[in-house]
Every structure is written in structure tokens, then in C-alpha cells.
Design a protein around this motif. Structure first.
Motif, mmCIF file in Angstrom:
data_model
loop_
_atom_site.group_PDB
_atom_site.id
_atom_site.type_symbol
_atom_site.label_atom_id
_atom_site.label_comp_id
_atom_site.label_asym_id
_atom_site.label_seq_id
_atom_site.Cartn_x
_atom_site.Cartn_y
_atom_site.Cartn_z
ATOM 1 N N THR A 113 49.175 51.095 -33.619
ATOM 2 C CA THR A 113 48.665 49.732 -33.623
ATOM 3 C C THR A 113 48.747 49.104 -35.009
ATOM 4 O O THR A 113 49.326 48.045 -35.187
ATOM 5 C CB THR A 113 47.212 49.689 -33.114
ATOM 6 N N CYS A 114 48.172 49.758 -36.015
ATOM 7 C CA CYS A 114 48.123 49.158 -37.357
ATOM 8 C C CYS A 114 49.137 49.749 -38.334
ATOM 9 O O CYS A 114 49.349 49.199 -39.408
ATOM 10 C CB CYS A 114 46.717 49.267 -37.941
ATOM 11 N N SER B 11 48.990 52.645 -39.981
ATOM 12 C CA SER B 11 48.462 53.518 -41.029
ATOM 13 C C SER B 11 49.099 54.906 -40.965
ATOM 14 O O SER B 11 49.146 55.533 -39.912
ATOM 15 C CB SER B 11 46.949 53.679 -40.890
ATOM 16 N N ALA C 267 41.467 52.583 -34.502
ATOM 17 C CA ALA C 267 41.861 53.156 -33.208
ATOM 18 C C ALA C 267 42.046 54.665 -33.276
ATOM 19 O O ALA C 267 41.856 55.353 -32.276
ATOM 20 C CB ALA C 267 43.140 52.495 -32.699
ATOM 21 N N VAL C 268 42.431 55.184 -34.439
ATOM 22 C CA VAL C 268 42.544 56.629 -34.635
ATOM 23 C C VAL C 268 41.394 57.049 -35.538
ATOM 24 O O VAL C 268 41.215 56.507 -36.628
ATOM 25 C CB VAL C 268 43.887 57.032 -35.287
ATOM 26 N N THR D 124 46.191 55.978 -30.009
ATOM 27 C CA THR D 124 47.318 55.274 -30.627
ATOM 28 C C THR D 124 48.026 56.112 -31.690
ATOM 29 O O THR D 124 48.904 55.604 -32.389
ATOM 30 C CB THR D 124 46.865 53.940 -31.260
ATOM 31 N N LEU D 125 47.665 57.394 -31.804
ATOM 32 C CA LEU D 125 48.331 58.270 -32.765
ATOM 33 C C LEU D 125 49.734 58.588 -32.266
ATOM 34 O O LEU D 125 49.919 58.999 -31.126
ATOM 35 C CB LEU D 125 47.541 59.569 -32.952
ATOM 36 N N SER E 279 39.746 57.414 -40.602
ATOM 37 C CA SER E 279 40.295 56.546 -39.569
ATOM 38 C C SER E 279 41.484 55.777 -40.121
ATOM 39 O O SER E 279 41.706 55.721 -41.333
ATOM 40 C CB SER E 279 39.243 55.554 -39.070
ATOM 41 N N CYS E 280 42.195 55.161 -39.201
ATOM 42 C CA CYS E 280 43.275 54.259 -39.580
ATOM 43 C C CYS E 280 42.665 52.898 -39.926
ATOM 44 O O CYS E 280 41.452 52.701 -39.795
ATOM 45 C CB CYS E 280 44.284 54.137 -38.447
ATOM 46 N N CYS F 61 49.229 55.475 -36.909
ATOM 47 C CA CYS F 61 48.657 54.679 -35.830
ATOM 48 C C CYS F 61 49.706 53.692 -35.337
ATOM 49 O O CYS F 61 50.269 52.931 -36.127
ATOM 50 C CB CYS F 61 47.421 53.922 -36.323
ATOM 51 N N ASP G 265 42.466 59.486 -30.484
ATOM 52 C CA ASP G 265 43.862 59.542 -30.913
ATOM 53 C C ASP G 265 44.806 58.832 -29.943
ATOM 54 O O ASP G 265 45.996 59.111 -29.908
ATOM 55 C CB ASP G 265 44.310 60.984 -31.127
#
Length: 126
Positions: free
Chosen positions: A72-73, A75, A10-11, A55-56, A5-6, A70, A53
Motif C-alpha cells: 500500500t505505502c 515502506s 497496514a503492516v 499488505t506485506l 509498522s509501515c 508494504c 501482514d
């Protein structure tokens, strides 16, 4: 089956093949995107299953490849050559112990001058 994950979660994804062929990439793009060098396992694209995925996002970083991250963050999760059935998955995104080891260093001709590579693994200029 490895899961990853990120940073914000979220991913999320699973990998259905063993994590092998692990390289530390020292190229300028990986260093800029990750903040240092980037370690990844190369897998068959069909072995990557996305759980979430939404937010990918993908960034076309060159004519040869795109990078998945991601939104959002931030990553950095994937590196995918254009027109390939292979994809690199960030080892740092894998949850829990991986029971793997780094195999080699790539693009060492572009590595930062602030660190040394002293683990005895093969080093490829590109």
C-alpha cells in the motif's frame, strides 16, 4: 518488546529479542529501494511476529535474498537471506525510542558520492 509498522500502518509487527547488530547498508539495491542508505537490525526469524501482514509483499531482489515491503505505502521493512533463520528489520520502522546505536556500515564501496561517512564506526567494503 519493540513494535514496528509501515508508513500507513497496514503492516505491523513485534520483535521478541533485543535490537542489536545494527548496520547501515550502502549497497546499490538498498539505496534504490530506500532512497538513501538503509539501517537494519539482524534478528532470528523466529523473533519476528506479525500482527498484520495483509499488505506485506516480497520481492526476490537477487538469488541470495528477498525484500519485504508494504504494497500500500511502499515502506521497505525486511531483508531476508534465502534459506536462513535470520532476517533484517528496518530500524526506521520501529516505533518509539530504540535505545540502540548503529554498529557499522556495510557495502560502503557502493555508497553514493553525495555523502560522507564520518561517524567513526567500522566500514566494510562489502
Amino acid at each position: 518488546m519493540p513494535e514496528g509498522s509501515c508508513l500507513c500502518g497496514a503492516v505491523r509487527f513485534t520483535v521478541t529479542e533485543p535490537l542489536t547488530n545494527i548496520a547501515a547498508c550502502h549497497c546499490g539495491q538498498c539505496r534504490k529501494q530506500s532512497g538513501h542508505y538503509w539501517a537494519a537490525a539482524e534478528i532470528a526469524r523466529e523473533s519476528l511476529s506479525m500482527i498484520n501482514d495483509a499488505t506485506l509483499r516480497w520481492y526476490q531482489s537477487s538469488e541470495k535474498a528477498r525484500r519485504g515491503f508494504c504494497a500500500t505505502c511502499g515502506s521497505f521493512l525486511f531483508w531476508e537471506p534465502i534459506d536462513s533463520d535470520r532476517i533484517d528489520v528496518a530500524m526506521g520502522a520501529i516505533e518509539g525510542p530504540t535505545a540502540t546505536r548503529l554498529d557499522r556500515h556495510i557495502f560502503v564501496a557502493e555508497k553514493g558520492d553525495y555523502y560522507d561517512i564520518a561517524d567513526g564506526l567500522p566500514q566494510n567494503a562489502q
